[in-house]
Scaffold this motif. Structure first.
Motif, PDB file in Angstrom:
ATOM      1  N   UNK A  23      85.948  63.505  11.980  1.00  0.00           N
ATOM      2  CA  UNK A  23      86.572  63.413  12.837  1.00  0.00           C
ATOM      3  C   UNK A  23      88.059  64.451  13.465  1.00  0.00           C
ATOM      4  N   UNK A  76      90.826  52.095  14.977  1.00  0.00           N
ATOM      5  CA  UNK A  76      90.303  51.821  16.543  1.00  0.00           C
ATOM      6  C   UNK A  76      88.982  52.597  16.199  1.00  0.00           C
ATOM      7  N   UNK A  77      88.410  53.581  15.864  1.00  0.00           N
ATOM      8  CA  UNK A  77      87.107  54.081  15.594  1.00  0.00           C
ATOM      9  C   UNK A  77      86.562  53.794  14.691  1.00  0.00           C
ATOM     10  N   UNK A  78      87.532  53.086  13.766  1.00  0.00           N
ATOM     11  CA  UNK A  78      86.495  52.145  12.962  1.00  0.00           C
ATOM     12  C   UNK A  78      85.827  50.690  13.030  1.00  0.00           C
ATOM     13  N   UNK A  79      86.987  50.450  13.856  1.00  0.00           N
ATOM     14  CA  UNK A  79      87.266  49.116  14.665  1.00  0.00           C
ATOM     15  C   UNK A  79      85.589  49.288  15.813  1.00  0.00           C
ATOM     16  N   UNK A  80      85.876  50.425  16.784  1.00  0.00           N
ATOM     17  CA  UNK A  80      84.963  50.442  17.515  1.00  0.00           C
ATOM     18  C   UNK A  80      83.642  50.747  16.823  1.00  0.00           C
ATOM     19  N   UNK A  81      83.559  51.824  15.898  1.00  0.00           N
ATOM     20  CA  UNK A  81      81.337  51.181  14.676  1.00  0.00           C
ATOM     21  C   UNK A  81      81.474  50.313  14.470  1.00  0.00           C
ATOM     22  N   UNK A 132      86.851  46.929  23.127  1.00  0.00           N
ATOM     23  CA  UNK A 132      86.323  47.829  22.506  1.00  0.00           C
ATOM     24  C   UNK A 132      86.040  49.235  21.796  1.00  0.00           C
ATOM     25  N   UNK A 133      84.398  48.420  21.798  1.00  0.00           N
ATOM     26  CA  UNK A 133      83.268  48.708  20.579  1.00  0.00           C
ATOM     27  C   UNK A 133      82.925  49.839  22.606  1.00  0.00           C
ATOM     28  N   UNK A 155      89.179  64.036  15.981  1.00  0.00           N
ATOM     29  CA  UNK A 155      90.851  63.597  16.872  1.00  0.00           C
ATOM     30  C   UNK A 155      92.021  64.243  15.266  1.00  0.00           C
ATOM     31  N   UNK A 163      85.851  57.661  23.628  1.00  0.00           N
ATOM     32  CA  UNK A 163      87.030  57.407  23.525  1.00  0.00           C
ATOM     33  C   UNK A 163      86.870  59.516  23.462  1.00  0.00           C
ATOM     34  N   UNK A 218      82.911  56.495  11.270  1.00  0.00           N
ATOM     35  CA  UNK A 218      83.932  55.722  10.699  1.00  0.00           C
ATOM     36  C   UNK A 218      83.611  55.028   9.904  1.00  0.00           C
ATOM     37  N   UNK A 219      82.057  54.250  10.066  1.00  0.00           N
ATOM     38  CA  UNK A 219      81.398  53.503   9.836  1.00  0.00           C
ATOM     39  C   UNK A 219      81.398  53.819   8.172  1.00  0.00           C
ATOM     40  N   UNK A 274      82.410  56.866  17.008  1.00  0.00           N
ATOM     41  CA  UNK A 274      83.519  56.314  15.797  1.00  0.00           C
ATOM     42  C   UNK A 274      82.010  56.097  14.901  1.00  0.00           C
ATOM     43  N   UNK A 275      80.918  55.822  15.103  1.00  0.00           N
ATOM     44  CA  UNK A 275      79.721  55.632  14.145  1.00  0.00           C
ATOM     45  C   UNK A 275      80.071  56.482  12.961  1.00  0.00           C
ATOM     46  N   UNK A 285      92.487  56.175  13.055  1.00  0.00           N
ATOM     47  CA  UNK A 285      90.811  55.334  12.624  1.00  0.00           C
ATOM     48  C   UNK A 285      90.683  54.589  12.267  1.00  0.00           C
TER      49      UNK A 285
END
Lengths: 490, 416
Positions: free
Chosen positions: B157, A320-325, B29-30, B159, B34, B61-62, B58-59, A318
């Protein structure tokens, strides 16, 4: 040159001649704070002259205890020492010696027909009184701190050690300003070889002026280019005393609101007097906090860089995805992002320190708001980086000692770079090299990480402290004359 | 002069460091896409496989500026192997494909039954980004269809969905714990059967006669607006290739008998009430002690004696028989349940011995202890000998509580 020759001369019995010499040396009447009083001593029937420097001497004392008794004297049998109430120091005939005393605030009395000067103690320097410690704050324990007056400082130490073995030795360390340094130690504890080393080092100095201890520190350090400090500077008398009682040597000086403790190990920078003033559990708890803070300051930014560039798989999904976003909209690579914020933080810290008090709060607002919130809103840095930099900045304050604090702040940047280049491998490699360095590093011949490694007999006061009843020994690496501090009566 | 030389050396060293560094395969990372689930299926081409990527967005998670983008993206294409597939996908996907977040490997039943399946599985062992603890799901339909139909409503999400459902279904004992590592381990040991999670999104209507957990995925009739995907039962692999399936109940028994797989939490199940054929008793089962497996492999007729201690709380029973206060009735219940469980276990063992000719209970590991040398064990050939071994099962049930409120009213009295 002419003056040099003059200074080495002795005075003669002609008073007027002598006064002329001193007038020319002190550039009187151009020099306004030199006071020259001519007087006639009744009873002895002689002319006399008193020379002192007004701004550093006690004029009331001169008036009451030297001038007036002399003027009102009618007894012809008394000597000068008997007439004057002020503390008589010595007589000198060499001009240089007399000058030195006058420059220190004493009063010189010249008598017509005598080829020597009488010197009286009338010193009165202006300075602040004993105040609270500002840089090494503690909640419990004594609050008083050293000030710029060395006599007061020594008195603060003597107040805590009432023992004839406490020696305060004075050495003049500069040629021109005649700065005096006081070496303080316990005669029956200190290692003689260490003491001799220190004295040799001090005597070998050939400098015109050393204003205070902060400057002296660099002169006497073995490795002054190293990133780690090797001499501890503390403004707390209680701390100084506890070091003295363990067989360390302390240096004191006028104009220095602190003392230098040597030799110093890593642990003496890491410790805080409060660790021992608090109860055993609480004291160790703050030690643990400080240790964590040290690690966080060193590693958190580097870990972030390493993890998001090289070791993505170790970040929880989670996060990881937050950082990525959040990083998606950031134009810079992570290393630039971190460096931007770290440097900004260092700037706020430095500027905040130098800024005049009334503007202080403004800096806080600018720092927190503009650099934190606005930078995120403007997509310059990601929110996580603000957290990380703030955390590492905040934690660096938990290490109280200013010198070690600087070391850690600088080393943090090395870790950031090594993480950017090699990931965790880089961090580990640098850390290993750092440990190698620390282990081989010495302060006045004492290994920097002693007594942890190499091992010595000691109270084992390193990362954590033992119960006071169990702290039986003085540090063995100092080779003190008496190793046992107390009997094992637990 | 010396200092200049020294300086030059240091500068050279500093210059070399970036060359040595690992920057060359560094991806921010961005800038990675994934893959959460990797689907492997049969392709039309003989030498290729159909690779399906389920890529998460990943958007989601914003916190600020919620996005209109979908939560996931599915892409499916033929490729030579899963490693080269990462590059091929980049003709469509903008970011570099990454397996760092992989939470499930989905394999179609059709492909898993092929001989070449094992070769493609070993590709996964070669790819450094694929971890060995990733679970394997075998699907009845094509892997792509499974992933496309898999639309959990509450876990956008994706995963998280895989992590959670695999974990809770495993704790409930409905699916085995099946990761890539045990697949390789069991295949290479060549003695036991490997169990993988079985799942499907195709709901079939036939064979709905049995009750509770005696199904396989797809047979369960679940109504409502929910995800079509069901995970239940297990796919049986022999020598790396799928040979059959076990139902949910059979999977539970296999897990119960397997000390290595057993991480079931307390599970709820029902048994026939011995006093009234119409009703069942609901029990909460816990295996507190390890099962005791005693082997005698040296004699002419090798045999295994398994004794299984089961601790059981009776939660409820509709017959309203007062078991809590009547020890005789309790004994009857105990015997009846023991018999029922023993029968079920015997049925499964019979199935493994006759149909699959191998066991998924991890007993080969225990059998190794019976031999003094490795050669002796290898000569015994566990997989071949297993069908002929006589297996005696004894189940010992012990009761704990009889529900929160153990005293029941007399049913007739209430009616009155």
């Amino acid at each position: 040159m002419e003056e040099e020759i003059l200074k080495n001369k002795t005075i003669d019995s002609d008073l007027e001649n002598t006064i002329d010499i001193f007038k020319s040396l002190y550039s009187v009447p151009m020099n306004t704070d030199v006071s020259i009083r001519n007087l006639f001593i009744g009873g002895l029937n002689r002319n006399a002259t008193a020379i002192s420097i007004k701004t550093i001497s006690d004029s009331e004392k001169i008036e009451e205890q030297i001038i007036r008794p002399l003027l009102s004297n009618s007894d012809s049998d008394l000597t000068i020492e008997d007439i004057c109430a002020a503390q008589f120091l010595n007589t000198h005939s060499q001009i240089q010696e007399i000058l030195k005393d006058i420059n220190n605030g004493n009063t010189a009395l010249f008598l017509d027909g005598e080829n020597k000067a009488y010197l009286f103690d009338t010193v009165k320097f202006h300075g602040r009184s004993v105040e609270k410690a500002i840089n090494e704050v503690s909640l419990r324990g004594p609050k008083e701190a050293f000030n710029e007056d060395v006599a007061a400082n020594i008195s603060l130490i003597r107040k805590k050690i009432r023992n004839e073995n406490l020696v305060v030795e004075s050495v003049t360390i500069s040629k021109r300003s005649n700065n005096e340094l006081y070496i303080v130690y316990m005669k029956d504890l200190v290692n003689d070889k260490l003491l001799k080393d220190v004295k040799d080092k001090l005597n070998s100095l050939d400098v015109n002026a050393i204003q205070n201890l902060s400057v002296l520190e660099e002169y006497i350090e073995d490795s002054s280019k190293s990133i780690f400090p090797t001499i501890l500077s503390t403004e707390r008398p209680d701390r100084t005393v506890s070091f003295l009682e363990d067989g360390y040597i302390a240096l004191l000086m006028n104009n220095s609101p602190d003392s230098l403790i040597l030799p110093a190990t890593f642990w003496s920078f890491y410790h805080n007097p409060e660790d021992h003033y608090l109860r055993f559990v609480f004291g160790n708890f703050i030690r643990l906090l400080r240790f964590l803070a040290l690690l966080i300051t060193l590693f958190v930014s580097a870990f972030y860089i390493a993890a998001i560039n090289y070791h993505v798989e170790m970040i929880p999904s989670d996060l990881l995805l937050a950082i990525s976003a959040t990083r998606e909209v950031i134009p810079f690579p992570a290393i630039i992002e971190i460096l931007l914020m770290e440097i900004a933080f260092e700037l706020i810290r430095e500027a905040g320190l130098r800024v005049p008090n009334p503007i202080g709060p403004t800096i806080g607002i600018v720092g927190a708001l503009i650099l934190g919130q606005a930078a995120v809103d403007a997509n310059i840095v990601s929110p996580l980086v603000v957290i990380i930099v703030a955390l590492s900045g905040l934690c660096s304050f938990a290490v109280g000692d200013i010198s070690l604090n600087f070391s850690i702040r600088l080393i943090r940047f090395l870790f950031i770079f090594s993480a950017a280049l090699f990931g965790f491998y880089g961090i580990t490699a640098l850390f290993t090299c750092g440990i190698f360095y620390l282990v081989s590093f010495r302060s006045f011949g004492v290994p920097y990480l002693a007594p942890m490694t190499p091992k010595y007999i000691s109270s084992k006061d390193t990362i954590f402290r033992k119960m006071l009843k169990k702290e039986l020994y003085r540090p063995g690496y100092l080779k003190p004359q008496d190793i046992e501090k107390k009997k094992d009566n637990s | 002069m010396m200092t200049l030389k020294y300086l030059a050396q240091v500068l050279c060293l500093l210059f070399i460091i970036p060359l040595l560094s690992a920057c060359w395969d560094q991806t921010s990372i961005d800038q990675r896409a994934y893959v959460v689930a990797l689907g492997i299926g049969k392709s039309e081409n003989e030498n290729q496989i159909q690779v399906t990527f389920l890529i998460t967005n990943p958007e989601l998670s914003k916190k600020e500026a919620t996005t209109n983008e979908p939560s996931q993206e599915i892409i499916s294409f033929a490729a030579n192997d899963v490693i080269v597939a990462r590059n091929i996908a980049n003709s469509v996907i903008a970011k570099e494909i990454s397996y760092n977040l992989l939470s499930a490997i989905v394999v179609s039943e059709e492909f898993a039954k092929e001989d070449r399946f094992l070769r493609y599985m070993y590709d996964l062992a070669k790819e450094p980004q694929i971890k060995r603890n990733i679970p394997i799901i075998v699907t009845k339909e094509k892997a792509r269809g499974f992933l496309e139909n898999n639309r959990p409503l509450l876990e956008s999400r994706i995963h998280k969905y895989f992590d959670l459902i695999l974990n809770s279904a495993n704790e409930a004992g409905l699916i085995p714990k099946s990761d890539l590592n045990s697949y390789f381990r069991i295949t290479e040991a060549d003695a036991d059967l490997f169990l993988a999670t079985y799942g499907t999104s195709e709901i079939s209507q036939d064979g709905k006669d049995s009750v509770e957990d005696n199904f396989i995925a797809g047979k369960m009739d679940i109504q409502g607006e929910t995800n079509q995907v069901q995970l239940m039962g297990s796919a049986v692999f022999k020598e790396g290739i799928m040979i059959g399936t076990l139902t949910g109940e059979e999977t539970r028994i296999a897990i119960l008998l397997n000390d290595i797989l057993n991480n079931m939490g307390p599970i709820y199940t029902t048994y026939q009430d011995p006093f009234n054929e119409k009703y069942k008793v609901t029990a909460r089962i816990q295996t507190e002690k390890k099962i005791d497996v005693k082997m005698d492999l040296k004699s002419d007729q090798p045999s295994i004696n398994v004794s299984i201690p089961i601790y059981m709380d009776i939660m409820t029973q509709h017959s309203m028989v007062d078991y809590a206060n009547d020890s005789q009735k309790r004994e009857t219940l105990q015997r009846s349940i023991e018999e029922e469980i023993t029968n079920k276990i015997n049925n499964l063992i019979k199935k493994t011995q006759e149909e699959y000719k191998g066991e998924p209970f991890g007993w080969s590991v225990l059998a190794r202890k019976q031999f003094t040398t490795i050669t002796e064990y290898e000569n015994f050939d566990w997989m071949k000998s297993y069908p002929d071994i006589k297996i005696n099962i004894s189940v010992n049930v012990s009761f704990g509580n009889f529900g929160e409120q153990s005293i029941l009213p007399d049913f007739e009295e209430v009616r009155d």
